[in-house]
Scaffold this active site. Sequence first.
Site, PDB file in Angstrom:
ATOM      1  N   CYS A  58       1.383  -1.154   0.065  1.00 40.52           N
ATOM      2  CA  CYS A  58      -0.149   0.368  -0.204  1.00 40.52           C
ATOM      3  C   CYS A  58       1.077   1.453   0.086  1.00 40.52           C
ATOM      4  O   CYS A  58       2.162   1.816   0.172  1.00 40.52           O
ATOM      5  CB  CYS A  58      -1.151  -0.171   1.380  1.00 40.52           C
TER       6      CYS A  58
ATOM      7  N   HIS B  34       5.403  -6.273   7.701  1.00 43.12           N
ATOM      8  CA  HIS B  34       5.611  -7.870   7.763  1.00 43.12           C
ATOM      9  C   HIS B  34       5.631  -8.555   6.605  1.00 43.12           C
ATOM     10  O   HIS B  34       4.632  -8.637   6.460  1.00 43.12           O
ATOM     11  CB  HIS B  34       3.700  -7.586   8.706  1.00 43.12           C
TER      12      HIS B  34
ATOM     13  N   CYS C 161       2.855   5.922   8.080  1.00 38.57           N
ATOM     14  CA  CYS C 161       1.628   6.088   7.039  1.00 38.57           C
ATOM     15  C   CYS C 161       1.271   7.809   7.513  1.00 38.57           C
ATOM     16  O   CYS C 161       0.116   7.779   8.576  1.00 38.57           O
ATOM     17  CB  CYS C 161       0.500   5.150   7.030  1.00 38.57           C
TER      18      CYS C 161
ATOM     19  N   GLU D 254       0.486  -0.917  14.969  1.00 39.25           N
ATOM     20  CA  GLU D 254      -0.764   0.465  14.728  1.00 39.25           C
ATOM     21  C   GLU D 254      -1.690   0.710  15.924  1.00 39.25           C
ATOM     22  O   GLU D 254      -1.341   1.499  16.345  1.00 39.25           O
ATOM     23  CB  GLU D 254      -1.352  -0.082  13.749  1.00 39.25           C
TER      24      GLU D 254
ATOM     25  N   SER E  29       1.953 -11.213   8.958  1.00 43.10           N
ATOM     26  CA  SER E  29       1.223  -9.792   8.730  1.00 43.10           C
ATOM     27  C   SER E  29      -0.348 -10.078   8.859  1.00 43.10           C
ATOM     28  O   SER E  29      -1.314 -11.349   8.175  1.00 43.10           O
ATOM     29  CB  SER E  29       1.251  -9.918   6.711  1.00 43.10           C
ATOM     30  N   SER E  30      -1.084  -9.655   9.616  1.00 40.49           N
ATOM     31  CA  SER E  30      -2.780  -9.229   9.780  1.00 40.49           C
ATOM     32  C   SER E  30      -3.185  -9.519   8.297  1.00 40.49           C
ATOM     33  O   SER E  30      -4.113  -9.815   8.190  1.00 40.49           O
ATOM     34  CB  SER E  30      -3.030  -8.409  11.115  1.00 40.49           C
TER      35      SER E  30
END
Length: 298
Positions: free
Chosen positions: A24, A52, A108, A141, A236-237
Site C-alpha cells: 500500500c 510484516h 503512514c 499500529e 501480516s494480519s
Amino acid sequence: MSFTKKFYKLFLLKIEIDKKSGFCFGVVKAIAKAEEELAKGEPLYCLGDIVHNEEEVKRLEKMGLITIDYEQFKQLHDVRVLIRAHGEPPLTYQIARENNITLIDATCPVVLKLQSSIKKTYEAISSEEQIVIYGQEGHAEVRGLVGQTNDNAIVVENEEDLKKIDFTKKIHLFSQTTKDLESFNHLATTISEKIKKKENLKISDTICRQVANRIPNITNFARQHDIILFISGKKSSNGKVLFEHCKKVNPNTFYIYNCDQIDNMTIDLTKKIGICGATSTPKWLMECVAEKLRQKVN
C-alpha cells in the site's frame, strides 16, 4: 526436453500476477525512506520490522538496516532510527528526545490522521466516556493508537472482547486502519444494540480504503483462476484476512511465505495460476514466485 518443446510449454503457461496486490502507499513510502537513508552510508536502525514480510526485511537488512526492539531502542543514544508506517505512541518520541535519537518518521499519513483524531477525542472527553478501538491487541499500529490515550483506550477484536466495555457510558469507536470493513460494521452494529442510549455511540470509520478495497479485488481475482498462490509474511494480519477471503471463493488457494517453497510443491502447470499478496508483500517476491513456476517447466 528440446528447446522448442520447452519454449512451447512456457508459452502455454498461464500465470498472472495481480496488479493491485502488493505494498500500500504507506509501506511504499516507508521502504523508499529507508532506502534513501541507507544510501547515505550511515547506520540506520528500525524500531520493529519495517514491514510484516520476512523476505523484505532480509533484503533491507542486507543493505544495512538494523532491526531493533523497544528494549534495545531505550539503550540507544545519538543514532538515527526509522519509524515504520505503523506509527508509534508518544512515549517513543519522548525517549528519542531524551537520548538524542534522530527519528526518521515514515508513519503512514492515514495512521497519523487517526492518531491525531484519537488524541483530540481523548483530550476532550470526560471520565464518563470511553474510547474503543477495533483492532488486534499488541499490533504495532494499535500500540501507537492506544498510546494517544495514555493507554486508557479499550481494544476489542471480537464480540467476546465487548465485555471490556461499560455500555452505560458514552462510546467513541475507532478502528485500526487495516481491519476488515465488513467486520467493523458488524461489530459497530452489535455495540449499537447493546448500548443503553443510542446517542451515546459515536462511530468513526477509520479503515483505510486502499486496504479495504483489496478484499473485493482479490476475491474477484481468486475466482478468475484455477489455482491461487497467495504470498504474504507470517506476521501480516492483513495477509491472513486477504488469504481467508481468497480461500473462501477458491479452495485451491495456497499461502506462500517465500520463493523456495515452490520447489517442494506439486502444481498443475496446465491450470490458470494467479499470484497475489498482502499490502505488505513486495512485487519482487510475487515475481520471484512466478519465475520459480516457469523453472518447473521441463
